[in-house]
Design a protein around this motif. Sequence first.
Motif, PDB file in Angstrom:
ATOM      1  N   LYS A  20       0.821  -1.214   0.000  1.00 17.56           N
ATOM      2  CA  LYS A  20       0.000   0.000   0.000  1.00 17.56           C
ATOM      3  C   LYS A  20       0.862   1.274   0.000  1.00 17.56           C
ATOM      4  O   LYS A  20       2.074   1.209   0.164  1.00 17.56           O
ATOM      5  N   CYS A  23       1.712   2.180   4.052  1.00 16.23           N
ATOM      6  CA  CYS A  23       2.048   1.116   5.000  1.00 16.23           C
ATOM      7  C   CYS A  23       2.516  -0.103   4.220  1.00 16.23           C
ATOM      8  O   CYS A  23       2.527  -0.090   2.994  1.00 16.23           O
ATOM      9  N   CYS A  25       1.144  -3.134   4.063  1.00 13.38           N
ATOM     10  CA  CYS A  25       0.127  -4.146   3.766  1.00 13.38           C
ATOM     11  C   CYS A  25       0.122  -4.502   2.284  1.00 13.38           C
ATOM     12  O   CYS A  25       0.356  -3.656   1.440  1.00 13.38           O
ATOM     13  N   VAL A  37      -4.724  -5.497   6.482  1.00 14.23           N
ATOM     14  CA  VAL A  37      -4.868  -4.230   7.198  1.00 14.23           C
ATOM     15  C   VAL A  37      -3.856  -4.165   8.333  1.00 14.23           C
ATOM     16  O   VAL A  37      -3.339  -5.185   8.782  1.00 14.23           O
ATOM     17  N   CYS A  38      -3.580  -2.930   8.774  1.00 15.13           N
ATOM     18  CA  CYS A  38      -2.655  -2.725   9.888  1.00 15.13           C
ATOM     19  C   CYS A  38      -3.051  -1.416  10.581  1.00 15.13           C
ATOM     20  O   CYS A  38      -3.937  -0.709  10.094  1.00 15.13           O
ATOM     21  N   CYS A  41      -3.216   1.734   8.046  1.00 10.77           N
ATOM     22  CA  CYS A  41      -4.322   1.911   7.091  1.00 10.77           C
ATOM     23  C   CYS A  41      -5.679   1.835   7.764  1.00 10.77           C
ATOM     24  O   CYS A  41      -6.685   2.210   7.170  1.00 10.77           O
TER      25      CYS A  41
END
Length: 488
Positions: A20, A23, A25, A37-38, A41
Amino acid sequence: MDYEIVIGLEVHLQLNTKSKVFCGCSTDFGSAPNTQVCPVCLGFPGSLPVLNRRALELGAKVSIALNCQIAEKIRFDRKNYFYPDLPKGYQISQFDQPLAQHGKLSIIVGNSRGRSLQKIVDKTEKKIRIRRVHLEEDTGKLFHQKDSSLIDFNRCGIPLLEIVSEPDMNSPEEAYLYLTALKSILEYLDVSDCNMEEASLRCDANISLRKKADKKLGTKTEIKNMNSFKGVKAALEYETKRQMGLLEDGKRIIQETRLYNTEKGVTEPMRSKEEAHDYRYFPEPDLAPFNFEKSFLKSIEKNMPELPEHKKNRFIKDYQLSGYDAGIIVSDKNTADYFEKCASLYSNPKTIANWLIGDVFAYMKANNVSIKDLNLKESYLSGMLRMIDSGVITGKVAKTLLIEIIQTGKDPGKLIKEKGLEQISDVKLLEAATDQVIAENPKSAEDFKNGKDNAIMFLVGKVMQKTKGRADPNKVNEILRNKLKGDA
Ligand code: ADP
Ligand code: MG
Ligand code: ZN
């Protein structure tokens, strides 16, 4: 009344980076919901974005290809609004210092003049100015159910490039041509899947009308929710008629966003300017502004692929193709590569182009396959063309042979032997077939003898039919003429 149509397009493009934009991901399409996801995000407090270098690189590549001026200084801004698909409450985007500005993209427009039968179509180049190119992040995706809604945050933070045109298009057709030309360039650059159905490319279309003499632009509407280029064109055609109807009734256009309803083929109001957001843009404090290093841009410039326009000119020059043929072949990079490979194996590029644009494209269209998935090796197509030249098969047989090759994936030489498709050059056999045809079609034979030269073509056709296309039509023509003249 005489109105001019004014159209400007905003294209959102998902860049095909592995991770992304802010980030680490993954961006894999089609993973289980909310598995990519993290904290960054998902907008957890205290998490910090880090810019993906590759996304910036791809953005710069597109900007250069669109002849834009790249910004001296890059800065990101927060675009604030509340919506459930945006967990941070703001989107990181670019406001007054976009990645690039002032570009242009050429389209080839056809202006027809004259009446139907003698219609002349002039092809001219038209430049559409690109206002800006900027980098931002995608939002999540909502799934509305009967009495609840679900959210998938996997898409949150996928890099998006927004490409905004000036209002330089003057018909739905020109908007379609712009999108096609843009997609072609983006595919050459290999920066995105460019798939409108999967929403990796999205387009908002802005349209207004004005009286031809007017200097000022008319009030526009913005149309969203089209899922194909044809859909964009259809939506704009509908919207043109709708606005025209209102203006002719003396009513005014309301500035609003409208959704295209694909099933009904109409645009419907979504929100008006009165309800429009005030995004309260402000500089993103977690990403410091920065300058491009000259070497960074230089290396991108050095690694730019040859773009469609350049390739087209080269094909015209190197392979003596017409502008029309070259344009069609280069519009798709895989087709252009395919053509060049064939041209390296077979000496007459014009013939390759004719077969490609004719029979090969027809097959692809009928069977909905792309050239990449087509089971036709370059060496097989060029091999087949060589066998026509050397008289092994007739052009007529080649047409069916081509389909056989594609369907079986077999070598043309083998197929010719297997199916007994060699051209009949034995004069005795050809004479026998010709005699038969003359006996079976006395009327046409008589017509020819009475001076109707056209009748010969009918008879040649019959001989071709009898020999399943394997007779040399020129030879048959000659034999027929001799026989009928001899009879006369
Ligand atoms: P907005 O603020 O509503 O997003 P912008 O001025 O930023 O509008 O322009 C967005 C897009 O709309 C651009 O592609 C631009 O070319 C196009 N556009 C702007 N004004 C008009 C108009 N009057 N008619 C048609 N298109 C327009
Ligand atoms: Mg807009
Ligand atoms: Zn993440």
